[in-house]
Design a protein around this motif. Structure first.
Motif, PDB file in Angstrom:
ATOM      1  N   LEU A 109      20.039  48.675  65.123  1.00 18.74           N
ATOM      2  CA  LEU A 109      19.497  48.302  63.730  1.00 18.74           C
ATOM      3  C   LEU A 109      19.952  46.616  63.451  1.00 18.74           C
ATOM      4  CD1 LEU A 109      20.895  51.253  61.599  1.00 18.74           C
ATOM      5  CD2 LEU A 109      18.491  50.800  62.443  1.00 18.74           C
ATOM      6  N   CYS A 110      20.691  46.198  64.181  1.00 21.66           N
ATOM      7  CA  CYS A 110      20.946  44.567  63.906  1.00 21.66           C
ATOM      8  C   CYS A 110      19.779  44.096  64.508  1.00 21.66           C
ATOM      9  CB  CYS A 110      22.272  44.454  64.928  1.00 21.66           C
ATOM     10  SG  CYS A 110      22.247  42.598  65.082  1.00 21.66           S
ATOM     11  N   PRO A 111      19.263  43.033  63.776  1.00 20.47           N
ATOM     12  CA  PRO A 111      18.039  42.379  64.313  1.00 20.47           C
ATOM     13  C   PRO A 111      18.084  41.478  65.558  1.00 20.47           C
ATOM     14  CG  PRO A 111      18.447  41.916  61.892  1.00 20.47           C
ATOM     15  CD  PRO A 111      19.701  42.563  62.389  1.00 20.47           C
ATOM     16  N   PHE A 112      19.418  41.007  65.699  1.00 24.04           N
ATOM     17  CA  PHE A 112      19.725  40.110  67.076  1.00 24.04           C
ATOM     18  C   PHE A 112      19.414  41.318  68.254  1.00 24.04           C
ATOM     19  CE2 PHE A 112      22.212  38.868  70.585  1.00 24.04           C
ATOM     20  CZ  PHE A 112      21.562  37.743  70.977  1.00 24.04           C
ATOM     21  N   ALA A 113      20.158  42.301  67.957  1.00 20.13           N
ATOM     22  CA  ALA A 113      20.139  43.372  69.004  1.00 20.13           C
ATOM     23  C   ALA A 113      18.693  43.999  69.266  1.00 20.13           C
ATOM     24  CB  ALA A 113      21.214  44.358  69.007  1.00 20.13           C
ATOM     25  N   ALA A 114      17.896  44.179  68.169  1.00 28.74           N
ATOM     26  CA  ALA A 114      16.790  44.727  68.338  1.00 28.74           C
ATOM     27  C   ALA A 114      15.724  43.766  69.248  1.00 28.74           C
ATOM     28  CB  ALA A 114      16.165  44.939  66.806  1.00 28.74           C
ATOM     29  N   ALA A 115      15.937  42.228  68.761  1.00 25.12           N
ATOM     30  CA  ALA A 115      15.202  41.182  69.637  1.00 25.12           C
ATOM     31  C   ALA A 115      15.707  41.314  71.214  1.00 25.12           C
ATOM     32  CB  ALA A 115      15.590  40.033  68.988  1.00 25.12           C
ATOM     33  N   GLN A 116      16.656  41.559  71.275  1.00 25.93           N
ATOM     34  CA  GLN A 116      17.160  41.592  72.866  1.00 25.93           C
ATOM     35  C   GLN A 116      16.687  42.952  73.559  1.00 25.93           C
ATOM     36  OE1 GLN A 116      18.707  39.216  74.230  1.00 25.93           O
ATOM     37  NE2 GLN A 116      18.408  37.937  72.256  1.00 25.93           N
ATOM     38  N   PHE A 117      16.404  43.923  72.779  1.00 28.48           N
ATOM     39  CA  PHE A 117      15.892  45.059  73.246  1.00 28.48           C
ATOM     40  C   PHE A 117      14.319  44.865  73.701  1.00 28.48           C
ATOM     41  CE2 PHE A 117      19.742  47.766  72.578  1.00 28.48           C
ATOM     42  CZ  PHE A 117      19.601  48.456  73.608  1.00 28.48           C
ATOM     43  N   ARG A 118      13.706  44.087  72.750  1.00 26.40           N
ATOM     44  CA  ARG A 118      12.331  43.887  73.203  1.00 26.40           C
ATOM     45  C   ARG A 118      12.404  42.808  74.194  1.00 26.40           C
ATOM     46  NH1 ARG A 118      12.510  43.780  67.196  1.00 26.40           N
ATOM     47  NH2 ARG A 118      12.597  41.513  67.405  1.00 26.40           N
ATOM     48  N   ARG A 119      13.167  41.927  74.359  1.00 28.47           N
ATOM     49  CA  ARG A 119      13.092  40.830  75.346  1.00 28.47           C
ATOM     50  C   ARG A 119      13.677  41.673  76.745  1.00 28.47           C
ATOM     51  NH1 ARG A 119      15.946  37.207  71.650  1.00 28.47           N
ATOM     52  NH2 ARG A 119      14.134  35.892  70.864  1.00 28.47           N
ATOM     53  N   HIS A 120      14.149  42.761  76.888  1.00 25.98           N
ATOM     54  CA  HIS A 120      14.600  43.496  78.065  1.00 25.98           C
ATOM     55  C   HIS A 120      14.173  44.736  78.326  1.00 25.98           C
ATOM     56  CE1 HIS A 120      17.553  40.097  79.105  1.00 25.98           C
ATOM     57  NE2 HIS A 120      17.419  40.078  77.837  1.00 25.98           N
ATOM     58  N   PRO A 121      12.918  45.065  78.640  1.00 25.67           N
ATOM     59  CA  PRO A 121      12.177  46.291  78.911  1.00 25.67           C
ATOM     60  C   PRO A 121      13.177  47.277  79.684  1.00 25.67           C
ATOM     61  CG  PRO A 121      10.987  44.689  79.763  1.00 25.67           C
ATOM     62  CD  PRO A 121      11.970  43.909  79.147  1.00 25.67           C
ATOM     63  N   GLU A 122      13.913  46.542  80.761  1.00 25.05           N
ATOM     64  CA  GLU A 122      14.880  47.309  81.777  1.00 25.05           C
ATOM     65  C   GLU A 122      15.848  48.216  80.971  1.00 25.05           C
ATOM     66  OE1 GLU A 122      16.662  43.131  81.564  1.00 25.05           O
ATOM     67  OE2 GLU A 122      14.644  44.070  81.210  1.00 25.05           O
ATOM     68  N   TRP A 123      16.048  47.928  79.600  1.00 28.18           N
ATOM     69  CA  TRP A 123      17.017  48.599  78.931  1.00 28.18           C
ATOM     70  C   TRP A 123      16.325  49.753  78.282  1.00 28.18           C
ATOM     71  CZ3 TRP A 123      19.525  44.236  75.663  1.00 28.18           C
ATOM     72  CH2 TRP A 123      20.166  43.206  76.660  1.00 28.18           C
ATOM     73  N   ALA A 124      15.215  50.370  78.363  1.00 25.35           N
ATOM     74  CA  ALA A 124      14.588  51.393  77.638  1.00 25.35           C
ATOM     75  C   ALA A 124      15.237  52.712  77.955  1.00 25.35           C
ATOM     76  CB  ALA A 124      12.802  51.330  78.216  1.00 25.35           C
ATOM     77  N   ASP A 125      15.746  52.598  79.160  1.00 26.65           N
ATOM     78  CA  ASP A 125      16.374  54.011  79.290  1.00 26.65           C
ATOM     79  C   ASP A 125      17.405  54.571  78.337  1.00 26.65           C
ATOM     80  OD1 ASP A 125      18.001  51.957  80.917  1.00 26.65           O
ATOM     81  OD2 ASP A 125      18.980  53.481  81.771  1.00 26.65           O
ATOM     82  N   VAL A 126      18.008  53.351  77.483  1.00 27.55           N
ATOM     83  CA  VAL A 126      19.240  53.441  76.669  1.00 27.55           C
ATOM     84  C   VAL A 126      18.854  53.406  75.161  1.00 27.55           C
ATOM     85  CG1 VAL A 126      21.114  53.167  78.288  1.00 27.55           C
ATOM     86  CG2 VAL A 126      20.065  51.189  76.845  1.00 27.55           C
ATOM     87  N   LEU A 127      17.556  53.096  75.061  1.00 26.08           N
ATOM     88  CA  LEU A 127      17.094  52.865  73.711  1.00 26.08           C
ATOM     89  C   LEU A 127      16.499  54.101  72.975  1.00 26.08           C
ATOM     90  CD1 LEU A 127      15.979  51.042  71.447  1.00 26.08           C
ATOM     91  CD2 LEU A 127      13.691  50.910  72.661  1.00 26.08           C
ATOM     92  N   LYS A 128      17.151  54.561  72.028  1.00 26.43           N
ATOM     93  CA  LYS A 128      16.637  55.572  71.214  1.00 26.43           C
ATOM     94  C   LYS A 128      15.441  55.505  70.653  1.00 26.43           C
ATOM     95  CE  LYS A 128      17.328  59.565  68.831  1.00 26.43           C
ATOM     96  NZ  LYS A 128      17.251  60.825  69.747  1.00 26.43           N
ATOM     97  N   GLY A 129      14.351  56.217  71.057  1.00 25.95           N
ATOM     98  CA  GLY A 129      13.054  56.062  70.854  1.00 25.95           C
ATOM     99  C   GLY A 129      12.411  56.908  69.534  1.00 25.95           C
TER     100      GLY A 129
END
Length: 99
Positions: free
Chosen positions: A79-99
């Motif tokens: 929910l944090c804008p900074f963390a959300a931006a980092q998830f967009r920059r790091h597609p390799e984190w998709a396995d832990v991203l709640k979809g």
């Protein structure tokens, strides 16, 4: 001149917690989270004071949360804008991203 960042510490207080770095002068960079059940966390805030600016402190905090979530089989809701931006920059984190 960039000095080496201190180790990341974890403070876990039941349903809430934080990852943080503490500078020798006492300044802290932190990323706070809230646990949602047993298998999810919400990253709700990241704050990096001037003492840590330009050193990758925020990214290190989010990366540590990703690594810990992955090893524990948890998902992250950024929910944090900074963390959300980092998830967009790091597609390799998709396995832990709640979809």
């Amino acid at each position: 001149m960039t000095q080496e960042l201190p180790e990341i510490a974890l403070e876990d207080k039941g349903s809430k917690g934080r990852y943080f770095l503490r500078a020798p002068d006492g300044a802290e960079a932190e990323m706070t989270f809230t646990k949602v059940g047993e298998h999810q966390i919400i990253i709700d805030h990241t704050e990096v004071p001037d003492a840590f600016r330009g050193q990758g402190a925020g990214l290190r905090l989010v990366t540590r949360a990703v690594e810990d979530a992955r090893s524990a089989g948890k998902k992250i809701i950024p929910l944090c804008p900074f963390a959300a931006a980092q998830f967009r920059r790091h597609p390799e984190w998709a396995d832990v991203l709640k979809g």
